[in-house]
Design an enzyme around this catalytic site. Sequence first.
Site, mmCIF file in Angstrom:
data_model
loop_
_atom_site.group_PDB
_atom_site.id
_atom_site.type_symbol
_atom_site.label_atom_id
_atom_site.label_comp_id
_atom_site.label_asym_id
_atom_site.label_seq_id
_atom_site.Cartn_x
_atom_site.Cartn_y
_atom_site.Cartn_z
ATOM 1 N N GLY A 46 -14.627 30.773 8.772
ATOM 2 C CA GLY A 46 -14.045 29.859 9.634
ATOM 3 C C GLY A 46 -13.465 30.096 10.594
ATOM 4 O O GLY A 46 -13.136 30.640 11.735
ATOM 5 N N GLN A 51 -9.077 29.102 18.944
ATOM 6 C CA GLN A 51 -9.967 30.103 18.905
ATOM 7 C C GLN A 51 -10.997 30.602 19.761
ATOM 8 O O GLN A 51 -11.613 31.698 19.802
ATOM 9 C CB GLN A 51 -10.286 30.677 17.585
ATOM 10 C CG GLN A 51 -9.668 30.561 16.302
ATOM 11 C CD GLN A 51 -9.788 31.239 14.833
ATOM 12 O OE1 GLN A 51 -10.272 30.660 14.310
ATOM 13 N NE2 GLN A 51 -9.853 32.539 14.424
ATOM 14 N N CYS A 96 -8.880 37.777 10.662
ATOM 15 C CA CYS A 96 -9.392 36.365 11.421
ATOM 16 C C CYS A 96 -10.155 36.955 12.722
ATOM 17 O O CYS A 96 -10.021 37.957 13.098
ATOM 18 C CB CYS A 96 -8.494 36.530 12.106
ATOM 19 S SG CYS A 96 -8.173 35.219 12.701
ATOM 20 N N LEU A 97 -11.155 36.186 12.973
ATOM 21 C CA LEU A 97 -11.697 36.422 14.819
ATOM 22 C C LEU A 97 -11.264 36.480 15.363
ATOM 23 O O LEU A 97 -11.661 37.148 16.692
ATOM 24 C CB LEU A 97 -12.891 35.468 14.375
ATOM 25 C CG LEU A 97 -14.159 35.359 13.319
ATOM 26 C CD1 LEU A 97 -15.336 33.929 13.677
ATOM 27 C CD2 LEU A 97 -14.737 36.880 13.292
ATOM 28 N N HIS A 138 -5.261 28.943 6.345
ATOM 29 C CA HIS A 138 -5.692 29.740 7.783
ATOM 30 C C HIS A 138 -6.236 28.870 8.886
ATOM 31 O O HIS A 138 -5.507 29.295 9.645
ATOM 32 C CB HIS A 138 -6.643 30.947 7.199
ATOM 33 C CG HIS A 138 -6.770 31.869 8.527
ATOM 34 N ND1 HIS A 138 -6.603 33.276 8.054
ATOM 35 C CD2 HIS A 138 -7.456 31.636 9.560
ATOM 36 C CE1 HIS A 138 -6.863 33.240 9.803
ATOM 37 N NE2 HIS A 138 -7.514 32.849 9.686
ATOM 38 N N GLU A 139 -7.427 28.542 8.219
ATOM 39 C CA GLU A 139 -7.609 27.533 9.358
ATOM 40 C C GLU A 139 -6.552 26.328 10.008
ATOM 41 O O GLU A 139 -6.198 25.882 11.162
ATOM 42 C CB GLU A 139 -8.908 26.936 9.448
ATOM 43 C CG GLU A 139 -10.429 27.891 9.045
ATOM 44 C CD GLU A 139 -10.016 29.314 10.080
ATOM 45 O OE1 GLU A 139 -9.913 29.172 10.937
ATOM 46 O OE2 GLU A 139 -10.599 29.878 9.525
ATOM 47 N N HIS A 142 -3.620 27.638 12.667
ATOM 48 C CA HIS A 142 -4.173 27.959 13.808
ATOM 49 C C HIS A 142 -3.997 26.853 14.907
ATOM 50 O O HIS A 142 -3.718 26.216 15.579
ATOM 51 C CB HIS A 142 -6.025 28.303 13.858
ATOM 52 C CG HIS A 142 -6.097 29.856 13.096
ATOM 53 N ND1 HIS A 142 -6.341 30.236 15.035
ATOM 54 C CD2 HIS A 142 -7.233 30.059 12.716
ATOM 55 C CE1 HIS A 142 -6.375 31.962 14.360
ATOM 56 N NE2 HIS A 142 -6.943 31.920 13.519
#
Length: 174
Positions: A46, A51, A96-97, A138-139, A142
């Site tokens: 995701g 991000q 996480c990226l 999670h997303e 963000h």
Amino acid sequence: MAKLKIYEYPDPVLKQKSTAVAEVNAEIRKLLDDMLETMYAAAGVGLAAPQVGVLKRIVVIDTHDEEEGEKPRPLFLVNPEIIWHSEEQICHEEGCLSVPEQHAEVMRFAEVKVRYLDYHGKVQEVEADGLLAIALQHEIDHLDGILYIDHISRLKRQMLLKKLQKLRMGEAKE
């Protein structure tokens, strides 16, 4: 399509709240396409717009399992909101990226229902469990300036961030 820069912790953009998108137009669809390309290139599940430095309520997710021979099934979510969640919670290891090569166990709702605008601006709903439910939560976090590391104890977060710092110092020496 273009690969975008992924902002990493502790960049301040990751802690800011995103604003709603007024309409899904060509500019938003291009951003969705670029985010999807960026997520695939980084081997992520995701990616949220903050991000990549864009404070808009936009998320792309794809939980297909390439090793199982599954074909990509990208989800484009504009203005996603959780409209229902189960009482039951599950613990799952997340990464996480924006916090590269670090993982921690996080408690999330086992099931969620999310309303969003799709790639063409149509209102959709998705009911999810398992990895998709975790990725959605999670997303969406963000979009509110919340990282998965905000859900773990201070001690675990400090240990994880120390490992991240060592990793970065090692990369800087190379």
